[in-house]
Design a protein around this motif. Structure first.
Motif, mmCIF file in Angstrom:
data_model
loop_
_atom_site.group_PDB
_atom_site.id
_atom_site.type_symbol
_atom_site.label_atom_id
_atom_site.label_comp_id
_atom_site.label_asym_id
_atom_site.label_seq_id
_atom_site.Cartn_x
_atom_site.Cartn_y
_atom_site.Cartn_z
ATOM 1 N N GLN A 102 0.593 -1.145 0.036
ATOM 2 C CA GLN A 102 0.117 -0.039 0.519
ATOM 3 C C GLN A 102 0.726 1.677 0.205
ATOM 4 O OE1 GLN A 102 -2.523 0.740 3.728
ATOM 5 N NE2 GLN A 102 -4.293 0.593 2.251
ATOM 6 N N SER A 103 1.934 1.647 0.803
ATOM 7 C CA SER A 103 2.631 2.864 1.161
ATOM 8 C C SER A 103 4.048 2.244 0.060
ATOM 9 C CB SER A 103 3.519 2.599 2.284
ATOM 10 O OG SER A 103 4.685 1.717 2.535
ATOM 11 N N HIS A 104 3.783 1.576 -1.443
ATOM 12 C CA HIS A 104 4.702 1.818 -1.989
ATOM 13 C C HIS A 104 3.929 1.716 -4.002
ATOM 14 C CE1 HIS A 104 8.134 0.396 0.296
ATOM 15 N NE2 HIS A 104 8.884 1.358 -0.450
ATOM 16 N N VAL A 105 2.549 1.530 -3.158
ATOM 17 C CA VAL A 105 1.515 1.596 -4.752
ATOM 18 C C VAL A 105 2.016 3.210 -5.554
ATOM 19 C CG1 VAL A 105 -0.512 2.216 -4.445
ATOM 20 C CG2 VAL A 105 -0.177 0.125 -6.173
ATOM 21 N N MET A 106 2.290 4.107 -4.561
ATOM 22 C CA MET A 106 2.015 5.454 -4.932
ATOM 23 C C MET A 106 3.458 5.376 -5.814
ATOM 24 S SD MET A 106 0.185 7.346 -2.887
ATOM 25 C CE MET A 106 -0.058 7.189 -0.903
ATOM 26 N N PHE A 133 4.963 -2.694 -9.377
ATOM 27 C CA PHE A 133 4.474 -3.494 -10.352
ATOM 28 C C PHE A 133 2.995 -2.956 -10.652
ATOM 29 C CE2 PHE A 133 1.867 -6.690 -12.638
ATOM 30 C CZ PHE A 133 3.005 -7.249 -13.539
ATOM 31 N N ILE A 134 2.002 -2.278 -10.088
ATOM 32 C CA ILE A 134 1.335 -2.244 -9.427
ATOM 33 C C ILE A 134 0.990 -0.416 -10.255
ATOM 34 C CG2 ILE A 134 -1.806 -0.952 -8.773
ATOM 35 C CD1 ILE A 134 -0.778 -4.373 -8.847
ATOM 36 N N ILE A 135 1.834 0.464 -10.229
ATOM 37 C CA ILE A 135 1.984 2.123 -10.538
ATOM 38 C C ILE A 135 2.456 1.958 -11.620
ATOM 39 C CG2 ILE A 135 4.415 2.654 -9.644
ATOM 40 C CD1 ILE A 135 0.666 4.544 -10.009
ATOM 41 N N GLU A 136 3.371 0.706 -12.116
ATOM 42 C CA GLU A 136 4.570 1.258 -13.046
ATOM 43 C C GLU A 136 3.298 0.585 -14.123
ATOM 44 O OE1 GLU A 136 7.142 2.594 -14.164
ATOM 45 O OE2 GLU A 136 6.751 3.076 -11.911
ATOM 46 N N ARG A 137 2.318 -0.860 -14.213
ATOM 47 C CA ARG A 137 1.504 -1.386 -15.241
ATOM 48 C C ARG A 137 0.525 -0.455 -15.825
ATOM 49 N NH1 ARG A 137 2.118 -4.022 -18.681
ATOM 50 N NH2 ARG A 137 3.547 -2.728 -18.860
ATOM 51 N N ALA A 192 15.724 -6.409 -6.357
ATOM 52 C CA ALA A 192 14.695 -7.350 -6.592
ATOM 53 C C ALA A 192 12.953 -6.406 -7.020
ATOM 54 C CB ALA A 192 14.668 -8.188 -5.844
ATOM 55 N N ILE A 193 13.224 -5.333 -6.392
ATOM 56 C CA ILE A 193 11.583 -4.339 -6.402
ATOM 57 C C ILE A 193 11.033 -4.270 -7.727
ATOM 58 C CG2 ILE A 193 10.127 -2.573 -5.554
ATOM 59 C CD1 ILE A 193 12.272 -2.432 -3.059
ATOM 60 N N PRO A 194 11.618 -3.219 -8.791
ATOM 61 C CA PRO A 194 11.387 -2.861 -9.728
ATOM 62 C C PRO A 194 11.308 -4.089 -11.316
ATOM 63 C CG PRO A 194 13.661 -1.993 -10.193
ATOM 64 C CD PRO A 194 13.659 -3.219 -8.583
ATOM 65 N N VAL A 195 12.151 -5.578 -10.676
ATOM 66 C CA VAL A 195 12.208 -6.286 -12.351
ATOM 67 C C VAL A 195 10.893 -6.546 -12.503
ATOM 68 C CG1 VAL A 195 13.269 -8.611 -12.837
ATOM 69 C CG2 VAL A 195 14.742 -6.832 -11.005
ATOM 70 N N PRO A 196 10.119 -7.472 -11.979
ATOM 71 C CA PRO A 196 9.178 -7.392 -12.865
ATOM 72 C C PRO A 196 8.557 -6.694 -13.518
ATOM 73 C CG PRO A 196 9.324 -8.705 -10.578
ATOM 74 C CD PRO A 196 9.911 -7.282 -10.440
ATOM 75 N N ARG A 218 1.496 -7.173 -31.712
ATOM 76 C CA ARG A 218 0.790 -8.427 -30.847
ATOM 77 C C ARG A 218 0.184 -7.518 -29.608
ATOM 78 N NH1 ARG A 218 2.509 -13.224 -31.150
ATOM 79 N NH2 ARG A 218 4.389 -13.558 -33.170
ATOM 80 N N LYS A 219 0.609 -6.250 -29.282
ATOM 81 C CA LYS A 219 -1.259 -5.581 -28.237
ATOM 82 C C LYS A 219 -1.433 -6.130 -27.345
ATOM 83 C CE LYS A 219 -0.736 -1.990 -31.949
ATOM 84 N NZ LYS A 219 -0.101 -1.392 -31.634
ATOM 85 N N LEU A 220 -0.408 -6.429 -27.077
ATOM 86 C CA LEU A 220 -0.520 -7.652 -25.094
ATOM 87 C C LEU A 220 -0.187 -6.570 -24.490
ATOM 88 C CD1 LEU A 220 -1.285 -10.310 -24.100
ATOM 89 C CD2 LEU A 220 1.669 -10.529 -24.068
ATOM 90 N N GLU A 221 -0.901 -6.726 -23.070
ATOM 91 C CA GLU A 221 -1.239 -6.065 -22.300
ATOM 92 C C GLU A 221 -0.762 -7.512 -20.767
ATOM 93 O OE1 GLU A 221 -4.617 -3.110 -22.012
ATOM 94 O OE2 GLU A 221 -4.731 -3.970 -20.820
ATOM 95 N N ILE A 222 0.261 -6.694 -20.239
ATOM 96 C CA ILE A 222 0.393 -8.228 -19.394
ATOM 97 C C ILE A 222 0.257 -7.959 -17.849
ATOM 98 C CG2 ILE A 222 2.440 -9.176 -18.165
ATOM 99 C CD1 ILE A 222 3.700 -9.210 -21.248
ATOM 100 N N LEU A 223 -0.837 -8.387 -17.387
ATOM 101 C CA LEU A 223 -1.660 -7.912 -15.994
ATOM 102 C C LEU A 223 -1.540 -8.917 -14.863
ATOM 103 C CD1 LEU A 223 -4.684 -6.710 -17.748
ATOM 104 C CD2 LEU A 223 -3.058 -5.288 -17.359
ATOM 105 N N GLU A 224 -0.268 -9.813 -15.320
ATOM 106 C CA GLU A 224 0.231 -10.903 -14.343
ATOM 107 C C GLU A 224 1.400 -11.233 -13.832
ATOM 108 O OE1 GLU A 224 -0.277 -15.172 -15.927
ATOM 109 O OE2 GLU A 224 -2.041 -13.696 -16.228
#
Length: 781
Positions: A338-342, A377-381, A739-743, A757-763
């Motif tokens: 929660q405190s890193h999602v921003m 991962f959430i904010i960057e995606r 490790a934090i930003p790699v995914p 391919r216009k693919l969205e990676i959401l996992e």
């Protein structure tokens, strides 16, 4: 002239011992008369204990004892709560359910311990385990986070009304108002799955009770020896001075070894006292997959509101967090998410509601990153998706929203894992991002190289991912620094070490302050007989909290040195300098005294001393930060995808890191390299697969894929320094930064490679097979 040693690339002091086999690990401990332990563990994820007959195991040749929950009597009790719910947030829901030493009534995850066999050898103990007759009544396994919260779901803990373990809501500003003003609102569901820490050395414990001295010695692969001592003493009815815990060299911690108390940690010392014999238990790899804690499982519904020019107006992130069968670690991981999602962005309106869910899976505690990779991962995606919908460059949308230098210290108006206000202390984020872009050659690659390679039919992608890392949290650590008669310096601190290079970086701090060689500083960590107070090695806090405690103790010792030397040399303190093991008058270098001689003078055997004089050149100091220091970094990569096999080759990987004052660049780079390796595993290889019954399907290294040297690229690292104002050294942590930003970075670069391919990676994590499935599903839409 006094030498500057902080910031130098000094080779690690501890490596000769490690490389020549002279370092002691827990399994190296051998004590005459030692017995060995093996556990009967459940094959079911959720089941009632119908019957348990250990009589045949007790009769087995070489077996000394067999213990069940019933045999423990009044000594059977769950482990302690490690982290209570935050007292500063209103309306927090929290149901504390902690792990038990041995199952008494119901199994709640596969691998949970049911019985303990003690024998003359591990081989005998393992064979005797097979003699135990066990009947379990299987129950439906609770695995899916959303289904677990449905009214008809089977309950992991039947004394609760549901599988909701906890719930916490935080906000700042007014997201709903910001949403109404937005030119674009983007909403997605993002799923992140579990992985294992997979340390090189599994867990292990040796416990030795000396009945004559009434003293317990325990060797443990723990990241928190002092809390383990305190808790063990309390459970066994002993004084803390009757218990010594030693955390020797440890082959990787990565978070799970901060867990307290594992069932084995509750049982092995208890059995050692019952039998008055030393007991050893060493976890095997299969046990590690089932019994050692794991992390990462979350489901996010994220929404971002932006203006048409790409300014973030608000962010909303509601998510479910999998805590496994028990929740001893409280809300640490989801609070970190929660405190890193921003991220490092200037977001004025934020809303986040998380629910923690009990499931029939292994307990969840921090694994390197500890909730931070999910948040990033959430904010960057969502920013990548928003940039595409706005037709903006993905670098530009990030730069436009980074927190500016003049805004620090930046208050996010929510709490972090330490229940303290989330305040980012310092930074110059745009400069770091620009450095990463420069290192990867972003502009030239996008404009020239990538189009050329694509014409050749190659699928190449590039990505950039900035991130924050809250580090150096309290409450405190301490250190004792002593100059000995030999002139060498002894330093003791309460934290443990698992490969972070503490023996060298701490020695550099000491050597610079006291003017000695780094090799003349002896560092002792992880032994409660050497230092009595401390918390542990976690949350990228060793160099920040313990390092500053070492610095503070050195400062006090230096003052004592200068005061005494001033009298002996008959020179003002301001004219003295410490160098090469000497205290000398700066303008008259031949007028000097060795530190060893000064130490002997400070500890006279006869005669009188001035009232208030403290003997020796020794001081103890503690450091606790007002709040944690926040590091920042930017990772960039270029990768190539084989469209036939879906195998990925990372062509280049660069890191621009700002963790404040760098103590030792060589050690820091090693930490980053290791973190990147784990991050790559979390992106494309390391995923735990469970079937519908909660059975782990890949509980071996034959099936659970780790990133190896063939998958690891050369990692280029640049250091930028924005010193923290929260401590004297100006340091910030970096233990989890790699490790934090790699995914997030991997997903972005992969999408970029698959531009057509216009693919969205959401996992996350992905795999070659899963990527094939996603592409095929996209093509058949």
């Amino acid at each position: 002239m006094e030498k500057k040693l902080i910031g130098k690339r000094i080779v690690r002091n501890e490596d000769p011992r490690l490389l020549t086999g002279q370092a002691q690990f827990v399994d190296d401990v051998e004590i005459p008369g030692m017995l060995h332990a093996a556990f009967l563990r459940s094959d079911h994820a959720h089941a009632r204990l119908s019957s348990l007959d250990v009589s045949a195991a007790r009769r087995y040749p070489g077996v000394v004892a067999v213990f069940t929950a019933e045999d423990m009597g009044e000594d059977w009790s769950p482990g302690p709560p490690l982290v209570s719910p935050p007292p500063t947030v209103k309306d927090v829901v929290f149901h504390s359910r902690r792990q038990v030493p041995l199952v008494k009534d119901k199994v709640r995850h596969a691998g949970e311990a049911i019985a303990l066999v003690i024998a003359e050898s591990r081989y005998i103990a393992e064979d005797a385990v097979e003699e135990i007759e066990l009947e379990l009544e299987p129950l439906p396994a609770v695995l899916d986070l959303e289904k677990a919260l449905e009214a008809e779901s089977c309950l992991v803990h039947e004394d609760l009304e549901s599988n909701l373990a906890a719930r916490l809501f935080q906000k700042k500003g007014n997201y709903e108002a910001a949403r109404k003003e937005a030119g674009l609102v983007v909403r997605r569901r993002i799923v992140i799955e579990r992985g294992a820490a997979a340390a090189m050395e599994n867990r292990g414990i040796v416990a030795h009770w000396d009945a004559k001295s009434q003293h317990l010695t325990m060797w443990d692969t723990t990241q928190a020896p002092i809390p383990i001592r305190n808790g063990t003493a309390a459970r066994l009815g002993l004084s803390e001075h009757q218990v010594r815990v030693i955390a020797p060299f440890i082959g990787g911690g990565f978070g799970p070894k901060i867990m307290m108390f594992y069932p084995e940690e509750m049982l092995i010392p208890w059995v050692a006292m019952k039998l008055n014999r030393p007991i050893k238990w060493i976890e095997d790899r299969r046990e590690n997959f089932y019994a050692t804690t794991q992390e990462r499982g979350q489901v996010h519904d994220v929404e971002i509101a932006l203006s048409r020019d790409g300014q973030i107006l608000g962010l909303k992130d509601d998510f479910l967090h999998d805590t496994g069968a028990y929740d001893p670690y409280g809300l640490t991981i989801p609070l970190n998410t929660q405190s890193h999602v921003m991220g490092g962005y200037d977001i004025k309106n934020f809303s986040s509601d998380f629910k923690v869910v009990f499931t029939n899976k292994t307990i969840v505690t921090p694994v390197r990153g500890a909730g931070r990779p999910q948040g990033i991962f959430i904010i960057e995606r969502i920013l990548d998706i928003a940039a595409a919908e706005l037709g903006m460059d993905r670098v530009e949308i990030r730069k436009r929203n980074l927190i500016p230098p003049q805004a620090f210290p930046y208050q996010h108006e929510i709490i972090d894992q330490a229940f303290a206000p989330l305040i980012l202390d310092s930074g110059n984020y745009k400069v770091v991002v620009d450095k990463a872009l420069e290192m990867i050659g972003y502009e030239a690659f996008v404009k020239t190289e990538q189009p050329r390679l694509r014409k050749e039919g190659k699928y190449v992608g590039i990505g950039i991912a900035p991130f924050i890392e809250t580090t150096g949290v309290g409450p405190y650590e301490g250190a004792r620094v002593t100059i000995e008669a030999s002139g060498k310096v002894n330093v003791a601190t309460g934290i443990g070490t698992q490969g972070q290079g503490h023996f060298t970086s701490f020695a550099q701090i000491v050597a610079e302050q006291l003017g000695v060689k780094v090799s003349d500083v002896r560092i002792v960590t992880g032994d409660t007989a050497e230092f009595h107070w401390g918390t542990g090695t976690f949350a990228s806090r060793g160099a920040v909290v313990a390092g500053n405690a070492v610095h503070a103790a050195c400062t006090l010792v230096r003052k004592k040195v200068l005061k005494l030397a001033s009298k002996v040399l008959e020179a003002p303190e301001g004219e003295l300098e410490l160098d090469n093991g000497l205290v000398r008058v700066a303008d008259i270098p031949q007028k000097s005294i060795r530190l060893g001689e000064l130490a002997m003078l400070a500890n006279p055997l006869r005669g009188a001393v001035e009232p208030g004089t403290e003997p020796g050149l020794e001081s103890t100091a503690y450091f606790g930060p007002q709040y944690g220091a926040t590091a920042f970094g930017g990772h960039a990569m270029i990768l190539e995808l084989d469209p036939e096999t879906m195998m990925v080759t990372i062509k280049r990987y660069v890191v621009a890191e700002d963790c404040g004052t760098v103590l030792n660049p060589l050690i820091l780079e090693g930490q980053i390299h290791g973190g990147v390796s784990m991050g790559i595993g979390n992106s494309y290889y390391e995923k735990l697969h469970f079937d519908e019954n909660g059975q782990l399907l890949n509980a071996s290294f034959a099936d659970y894929l780790l990133a190896s040297s063939t998958e690891m690229p050369r990692v280029e690292v640049a250091h930028l320094e924005t010193p923290s104002s929260l401590n004297e050294l100006g340091s910030k942590g970096a233990g989890e930064a790699g490790a934090i930003p790699v995914p997030a970075l991997f997903a972005q670069a992969l999408e970029n490679a698959l531009h057509d391919r216009k693919l969205e990676i959401l996992e996350m994590p992905l795999s070659p097979n899963r990527l094939f499935e996603l592409i095929h599903a996209k093509e058949t839409q």
